[in-house]
Design an enzyme around this catalytic site. Sequence first.
Site, PDB file in Angstrom:
ATOM      1  N   ARG A  65       0.762  -1.122  -0.075  1.00 33.68           N
ATOM      2  CA  ARG A  65       0.041   0.002  -0.071  1.00 33.68           C
ATOM      3  C   ARG A  65       0.868   1.117   0.084  1.00 33.68           C
ATOM      4  O   ARG A  65       2.070   1.078   0.040  1.00 33.68           O
ATOM      5  CB  ARG A  65      -1.005  -0.065   1.090  1.00 33.68           C
ATOM      6  CG  ARG A  65      -0.615  -0.713   2.428  1.00 33.68           C
ATOM      7  CD  ARG A  65       0.383  -0.192   3.145  1.00 33.68           C
ATOM      8  NE  ARG A  65       0.124   1.218   3.411  1.00 33.68           N
ATOM      9  CZ  ARG A  65       1.177   2.001   3.616  1.00 33.68           C
ATOM     10  NH1 ARG A  65       2.455   1.799   3.620  1.00 33.68           N
ATOM     11  NH2 ARG A  65       0.878   3.523   3.987  1.00 33.68           N
ATOM     12  N   ASP A  74      -2.773  10.438  -1.930  1.00 30.45           N
ATOM     13  CA  ASP A  74      -3.166   9.248  -2.639  1.00 30.45           C
ATOM     14  C   ASP A  74      -3.430   9.969  -4.096  1.00 30.45           C
ATOM     15  O   ASP A  74      -3.153   9.258  -5.118  1.00 30.45           O
ATOM     16  CB  ASP A  74      -4.165   8.539  -2.217  1.00 30.45           C
ATOM     17  CG  ASP A  74      -3.228   7.682  -1.087  1.00 30.45           C
ATOM     18  OD1 ASP A  74      -3.284   8.122  -0.003  1.00 30.45           O
ATOM     19  OD2 ASP A  74      -3.037   6.509  -1.207  1.00 30.45           O
ATOM     20  N   ASN A  82      -6.057  11.985   1.010  1.00 32.37           N
ATOM     21  CA  ASN A  82      -5.152  11.051   1.493  1.00 32.37           C
ATOM     22  C   ASN A  82      -5.956  10.283   2.677  1.00 32.37           C
ATOM     23  O   ASN A  82      -7.050  10.411   2.764  1.00 32.37           O
ATOM     24  CB  ASN A  82      -4.072  11.992   2.481  1.00 32.37           C
ATOM     25  CG  ASN A  82      -2.721  11.002   2.985  1.00 32.37           C
ATOM     26  OD1 ASN A  82      -2.385  10.308   2.169  1.00 32.37           O
ATOM     27  ND2 ASN A  82      -2.410  11.345   4.126  1.00 32.37           N
ATOM     28  N   GLN A 141      -2.262   1.751  10.153  1.00 37.53           N
ATOM     29  CA  GLN A 141      -0.929   1.962   9.451  1.00 37.53           C
ATOM     30  C   GLN A 141       0.246   2.881  10.224  1.00 37.53           C
ATOM     31  O   GLN A 141       1.424   2.513   9.873  1.00 37.53           O
ATOM     32  CB  GLN A 141      -1.183   2.524   8.006  1.00 37.53           C
ATOM     33  CG  GLN A 141      -1.957   1.644   6.894  1.00 37.53           C
ATOM     34  CD  GLN A 141      -3.203   2.090   7.302  1.00 37.53           C
ATOM     35  OE1 GLN A 141      -3.935   2.487   8.007  1.00 37.53           O
ATOM     36  NE2 GLN A 141      -4.065   1.581   6.156  1.00 37.53           N
TER      37      GLN A 141
END
Lengths: 358, 358
Positions: free
Chosen positions: A56, A247, A257, A206
């Site tokens: 990712r 992103d 994001n 994350q």
Amino acid sequence: MAVKERKSVAPTLAWVGEVDGHLRIIDQTLLPAQFREIDLAEPEQVWEAIRALRVRGAPAIGVAAAYGVVLGLSDVATKDRSAVERRVAKVADYLATSRPTAVNLFWALDRMRNVVAAHPQLSASELVARMLEEARQIEQEDCEMCAAIGRHGAELLADGTGVLTHCNAGSLATAGDGTALSVIYAAVRQGKQLHVFVDETRPLLQGARLTSWELTQRGIPATLLCDSAAGWIMYEGRVQAVITGADRIAANGDAANKIGTYSVAVLAKEHKIPFYVAAPSSTFDLDLPDGNAIPIEERPESEVTEPFDRVTAPEGMRARNPAFDVTPAALITCLITEKGLIRPVNAANVRKVLGAAK
Amino acid sequence: MAVKERKSVAPTLAWVGEVDGHLRIIDQTLLPAQFREIDLAEPEQVWEAIRALRVRGAPAIGVAAAYGVVLGLSDVATKDRSAVERRVAKVADYLATSRPTAVNLFWALDRMRNVVAAHPQLSASELVARMLEEARQIEQEDCEMCAAIGRHGAELLADGTGVLTHCNAGSLATAGDGTALSVIYAAVRQGKQLHVFVDETRPLLQGARLTSWELTQRGIPATLLCDSAAGWIMYEGRVQAVITGADRIAANGDAANKIGTYSVAVLAKEHKIPFYVAAPSSTFDLDLPDGNAIPIEERPESEVTEPFDRVTAPEGMRARNPAFDVTPAALITCLITEKGLIRPVNAANVRKVLGAAK
């Protein structure tokens, strides 16, 4: 005393072998409890690895998808060129369905598609070899991009800065040193003492799992927080800068994001803390005028209601689980790209720094 | 169509028996996976239940502590009065150490201490009986307080409102219908259609586990969110009001509540959404001029790094885990108390609504 930095134990992703090789990635869903590398030999495995977040981070997804196209060509390399061409189109279209928000995915797949048109003279096997070369170039450029972002961004962080980050925009999100974390790593290499505050980043943690892992690997002082504590830590005066990745960034600088980034940006504004977004030019989607046009992935409700296989909500309770949010350009102090800093953030400055070509 | 409301299956806490009875509570750490009631027969068990959040919520903690004092008197009820007096002082001091932030705890213990001074004529056994009566009164007043808060607050919620709440300030946090949730329940009883957005409330997920449970029990439409998604849901335009509870409110209206409340208040301000805090007068600590004087409990780092017994951060990673934050009065549109609405929120209006007596 400068912090001693240890290198990450293995690359986030690496191609093993030649045209008949495979892609090896760290399965990030298992970190930090388990460090395990897995080998992907089929495009379907790459698709699943992207969808399931084993790999990712917008830049890393792009690199993985590029190699994924190569994986789809192994059985047509000995056939005629048109078979390779058809397969490239098919596999690229397929991999584009793995996740909707990160534009680097589509950017990398377009680069792979363009190789076909750019090299009409190559035979089937030559074309496949050239495709692998293109994927390797994308990976190599990604490493250089990370280094350049670090170089440009490090000047924004003074010695003694408390830096808050959200999600993981580090070496695990790229083929290199990362985007947001590359800025931190570069500043630390310059001998600056930083303290990193890490949002755990629900639902998939994350921050807790990946950013914490990278920072402890490198021995950089850091403190983990529940996402909801970020505002209070700012109120306490511990944070002098916020850096996140992105992103997808629209032409006006609006940046999608990880969910929660928008909240952090609002909190930074309230506390008069600069809010930086670090991302390569491949994250910009200049076809989109602003953030309203960015598609936002909705992920399964169970990521909220059953975190880590533990049911935490009563039966029948519904949940929303947007994977991303969009931070308006007005809340972003500066965009940090490999081509330089974009500030103030607006469409004209985005065009200027990225170059009219794109 | 009015939402059909089901009653909660059992009270959050209840005294069973007479002076030699015990306190029965729902063990909230097990919800929603398990509904289990546990009986507490010793002050030490009440202390542990408060510390471990088996019973939580500022008003409920106050009621539990009051009964906890009674539990400490069973073996001195047949002795001389001075033994009872000494025991009351000792047990009240002890229970006050269970948690530092919620002022209702200290308020309830003071009420129990004051019974001793107010009734010098009573024998040992009579005094113990009077202590139980006082605890029951505190519980009864808590129920009435919840109803009054609901009555006063319901006018603030229009039909069709999306209401966001953080943590649990419902029937599980009080002896009655709750504080923030009592307002919602009262509005629903008036026939208003509401949709409740529930912050999951890391680290201990009181929103996911407890507020979701209460709302599904009552059949009220609700959506669970990761805390980090609250800002984006507001940006989408789904939230027209925010209501939370409070654990301690200073004389100027600054309100301590579950960590993350401050962030939600800042986000509400950014989106021009009214931010309401519902709490009884016993939550006000008029000895404190402002929120800077409110002690903030720091809870174990493991609640962040090992959520629900699953290690999510690498070894050696440090964490901050403040249990509360303080929302400045300037961010609070209105305080909802059982004595009426306090708006705008400032020291003069706090004094006026609560009455000069306190």
